[in-house]
Enzyme design. Structure first.
Site, PDB file in Angstrom:
ATOM      1  N   HIS A 241      45.903  40.882  34.198  1.00 38.21           N
ATOM      2  CA  HIS A 241      44.459  41.385  34.224  1.00 38.21           C
ATOM      3  C   HIS A 241      43.852  40.602  35.413  1.00 38.21           C
ATOM      4  CE1 HIS A 241      41.638  44.136  32.792  1.00 38.21           C
ATOM      5  NE2 HIS A 241      40.689  43.247  32.757  1.00 38.21           N
TER       6      HIS A 241
ATOM      7  N   TYR B 231      31.226  40.029  38.660  1.00 38.00           N
ATOM      8  CA  TYR B 231      32.098  39.458  39.807  1.00 38.00           C
ATOM      9  C   TYR B 231      30.953  38.665  40.777  1.00 38.00           C
ATOM     10  CZ  TYR B 231      35.685  42.000  37.758  1.00 38.00           C
ATOM     11  OH  TYR B 231      36.704  42.509  36.622  1.00 38.00           O
TER      12      TYR B 231
END
Length: 481
Positions: free
Chosen positions: A428, A463
């Site tokens: 991931h 992010y």
């Protein structure tokens, strides 16, 4: 002059080169004793040397009219396909066959093509899917299987198991009517079961919000679960009360929450990604490339089908992903040729399966009923098929499923370690790195959100926190002296 290994010289003995016919009968007992010693030097355990010899003999006997030194990767593929159709062979036995042939060509004969042959893929991808695996469970599994063997304090007696069967089955029916994913079904089923077994009511309908509050606090104070785990349990119980029982869960008041830990996703730098890729080869290298190059989740990668690949538009179609959503992601240009070779392998494998009475792939029940012949068509085959067929334990059908995701996870863990990377990087992590590197390159947050398949942009915003971490943007005073 080219260096030839001592073992290769034995295979080239004059006694064996008088005729191109190669069979196990052409080799003496002394030869196989010497080969057994050779296997021991290759770190094959003494107790299984005889099995490696047997596997080698079986391979040689499969091609009696061809000299072994003229063999190509297609010979190996042909033999492994045949062995892989022996559904009674366990995965570790199949792996032993692959390893025996690898030693023969890579270490004994040292043929050039053997260095590049994808031995690891054939060895690691034979593991069959479990009955309750996410891609097949919904169509075949009894929804109550496994509920009597919950872990730890919540292990229940057969009496409780029987008592709560109808209520748990009711939850599963409601989940399926709403077409939630199989992962959500399994998770909600588990939490509702634990909730029942924790309180042990005579009638589950007597449970209320205070019981939910008590259980959630137990998870935080006694089991020390994370915030996400406690929230997962709350979502499952809210579904039980609001959607199944039509009994609004609105009287929880304030309950003690699990301790929130702010964690940022693990992200590899571009250089670290390159280092990991250097440790990978063949099919696993291609799969890692798609995980990173398209931001795919693990299961989205292993369940890709041939029809999902669009070379003309350089796209991969991700169907029925998390949340039941479809999306399109980029197909990295650098992996196009490798993907074309993989699809060619799939086509060869499928043709061989069809000739031998196999060739069927799993399709969800609705699709299999609508397109009754689709399961045997090439376009529905998995891009990354298992190297062996397996028998469905419920139906008895012999199918070739996709390779088990744990094989890729295992290879990635090893590659990260070999690359000397100490970060806790998993499959991931490539998805996290995909998103972060796109933002670093100037792509806007909405574009990244769409590529990742996030419903809410706030999920994608994590992010931006990675990019704005003070440790990255602030210059250390030690560098200002």
């Amino acid at each position: 002059m080219r260096c030839v290994s001592p073992m290769a010289l034995i295979f080239m003995d004059k006694k064996h080169t008088r005729t191109p016919v190669e069979s196990t009968m052409a080799y003496s007992h002394e030869f196989w004793e010497n080969y057994s010693l050779f296997l021991l030097k290759q770190n094959v355990k003494k107790g299984v040397v005889s099995w490696y010899v047997l596997r080698t003999k079986q391979y040689i006997a499969e091609f009696p009219d061809e000299h072994i030194r003229t063999h190509t990767p297609h010979h190996v593929e042909q033999f492994l396909n045949k062995v892989g159709r022996e559904s009674r062979l366990s995965p570790w036995q199949f792996g032993q066959v692959v390893d025996a042939i690898r030693i023969l060509f890579s270490l004994a004969l040292k043929l050039p093509w053997a260095r590049d042959f994808d031995w690891e893929y054939w060895r690691e991808s034979a593991k069959p899917l479990e009955v309750d695996h996410a891609t097949v469970a919904r169509d075949y599994s009894n929804v109550l299987d496994g509920l009597a063997t919950l872990d730890g304090e919540e292990r229940c007696s057969h009496e409780l198991y029987q008592r709560y069967q109808p209520a748990i089955a009711e939850v599963v029916r409601a989940i399926r009517l709403k077409n939630y994913s199989i992962r959500t079904e399994q998770t909600y089923q588990l939490w509702v079961s634990r909730f029942f077994y924790f309180h042990k009511p005579d009638n589950v309908r007597d449970l209320n919000g205070q019981h939910v509050k008590h259980y959630l606090e137990y998870l935080a104070l006694k089991r020390h679960v994370s915030v996400s785990t406690q929230k997962q349990a709350l979502n499952a119980l809210a579904f039980l009360f609001n959607q199944v029982w039509q009994k609004p869960l609105d009287d929880l008041d304030e309950f003690i929450g699990a301790k929130r830990q702010r964690k940022l996703p693990v992200v590899l730098s571009r250089e670290e990604v390159r280092r990991v890729f250097q440790q990978l080869k063949g099919t696993h290298h291609l799969m890692a490339g798609l995980l990173y190059g398209g931001g795919l989740r693990l299961m989205e990668c292993v369940t890709l089908r041939v029809l999902d690949v669009d070379f003309d538009y350089n796209q991969l179609h991700i169907r029925n992903a998390k949340g039941g959503k479809d999306r399109v992601v980029p197909l990295p240009e650098r992996f196009k040729e490798a993907l074309k070779e993989q699809l060619a392998l799939v086509a060869r494998l499928h043709q061989i399966d069809l000739r031998n009475g196999f060739g069927e792939v799993y399709l969800p029940e609705a699709l299999s009923q609508k397109y009754q012949n689709a399961a045997r068509e090439l376009r529905w085959q998995y891009v990354f098929p298992a190297s062996a067929v397996s028998v469905d334990p419920r139906t008895g059908l012999v199918r070739r499923h996709h390779l088990h995701e744990t094989s890729l996870q295992k290879i990635i863990r090893r590659a990260v370690k070999q690359a000397g990377i100490t970060k806790h990087a998993t499959t991931h992590t490539f998805r996290h790195s995909f998103a972060t590197h796109l933002l670093e390159s100037g792509y806007d947050i909405r574009t990244v959100q769409e590529l990742l398949g996030h419903s809410d942009v706030s999920t994608t915003m994590i992010y931006t926190h990675v990019l704005n971490t003070p440790g990255i943007s602030v210059r250390s005073p030690a560098d200002m002296i």
